[in-house]
Scaffold this active site. Sequence first.
Site, PDB file in Angstrom:
ATOM      1  N   LYS A 130      -1.665  11.783   4.399  1.00  0.00           N
ATOM      2  CA  LYS A 130      -1.924  11.794   2.952  1.00  0.00           C
ATOM      3  C   LYS A 130      -3.279  12.426   2.661  1.00  0.00           C
ATOM      4  O   LYS A 130      -3.404  13.262   1.754  1.00  0.00           O
ATOM      5  CB  LYS A 130      -1.851  10.362   2.390  1.00  0.00           C
ATOM      6  CG  LYS A 130      -0.431   9.821   2.375  1.00  0.00           C
ATOM      7  CD  LYS A 130      -0.358   8.320   2.123  1.00  0.00           C
ATOM      8  CE  LYS A 130       1.072   7.833   2.310  1.00  0.00           C
ATOM      9  NZ  LYS A 130       1.193   6.367   2.299  1.00  0.00           N
ATOM     10  N   GLN A 154      -2.266   1.109   1.814  1.00  0.00           N
ATOM     11  CA  GLN A 154      -1.210   1.315   2.821  1.00  0.00           C
ATOM     12  C   GLN A 154      -0.666  -0.031   3.297  1.00  0.00           C
ATOM     13  O   GLN A 154      -1.429  -0.921   3.657  1.00  0.00           O
ATOM     14  CB  GLN A 154      -1.805   2.109   4.006  1.00  0.00           C
ATOM     15  CG  GLN A 154      -0.799   2.517   5.042  1.00  0.00           C
ATOM     16  CD  GLN A 154       0.247   3.506   4.515  1.00  0.00           C
ATOM     17  OE1 GLN A 154      -0.071   4.470   3.839  1.00  0.00           O
ATOM     18  NE2 GLN A 154       1.497   3.252   4.821  1.00  0.00           N
ATOM     19  N   ASP A 193       1.295   4.420  -6.604  1.00  0.00           N
ATOM     20  CA  ASP A 193       2.553   4.076  -5.944  1.00  0.00           C
ATOM     21  C   ASP A 193       3.609   3.575  -6.936  1.00  0.00           C
ATOM     22  O   ASP A 193       4.775   3.424  -6.583  1.00  0.00           O
ATOM     23  CB  ASP A 193       2.311   2.969  -4.898  1.00  0.00           C
ATOM     24  CG  ASP A 193       2.111   3.539  -3.506  1.00  0.00           C
ATOM     25  OD1 ASP A 193       2.626   4.640  -3.230  1.00  0.00           O
ATOM     26  OD2 ASP A 193       1.449   2.870  -2.690  1.00  0.00           O
TER      27      ASP A 193
END
Length: 285
Positions: free
Chosen positions: A52, A96, A119
Amino acid sequence: MVKTIDGRKIAKELNETTKEKVQQLKKQGIQPGLAVILVGENQASQRYVHMKEKKAIELGINSISKVFPETISESDLLIEIERLNDDPTVNGILVQSPLPKHINEQKVIETIDYHKDVDGFHPVNVGNLFLNVSKPYPVACTPKGVMTLLEKYNINVDGARVVIIGRSSIVGKPMLALMLNANATIIDVHSHTKDITEYTKDADIVISAVGKVATITEADLKEGACVIDVGQNLDKNGKLVGDVDYDPENSKIGYITPVPGGVGPMTIATLMQQTVEMCEWSKLK
Ligand code: NAP
């Protein structure tokens, strides 16, 4: 012959568009920022976070990494998130998963400012999605990426019969809402469903997000169906495979997303797309 939906190609095109948007924003003195939080030393998580960061840098996005030891307390982690909430250079915050057991994942999600919830997991954004509100808001990246693939391949969703296999918060449920908002007729099946084939055999689009090899085979599908394979599994030889078992040379399926190279590349590309969109939306506030 079954047509392959090339996720790598579409992800590359999406990344090019994102890069151009970043260049335009930079001309106005604005640089989108993505903060990625990693707790602990899980190797798969480290790999994802690295991918990422690398992609963000490649596209000109300001990548901010926060790495904390496994032992960080929940309250200290929440304080770090609050700091990023207050940082005007940060447009998207991603934590994460998985997190260590002593940290409540839901509390972490709810601490992220929902305007920075890249997200799309915050309850406000999930609510916006299910209410289909007209203002812009972030959506879980994997299902959003699936919608992009369908759009790019001109696969009709409006009025289509869609079966989604799986009902997780990160794939199944947001996928269901996106499909409903796009006027599909939805059935969501899961581990308690008695006979999945009863539903998949008539479906125009089947989306499998289970995480089990051969959840779906040719016998479960109708001729010409579009099959989106979100699953990522290792087979007995350690090879990455999806949930769908089909013969690429001799299949009655109309379209398929291969694993690897289908949905997977779209997730990170969509994350980058959404970081930049959130930067743009923050100027509208
Ligand atoms: P998850 O949270 O474990 O959810 C799996 C879902 O599958 C659950 O809803 C479960 O039902 C259902 N299920 C389990 N066994 C089933 C069966 N035999 N028949 C029908 N449904 C069954 O997983 P997830 O996070 O949604 O991820 C699903 C898969 O997608 C995994 O392989 C994951 O690695 C992959 N994934 C890929 C990407 C990508 O970027 N390509 C992103 C995210 C996830 P219950 O709710 O009843 O337990």
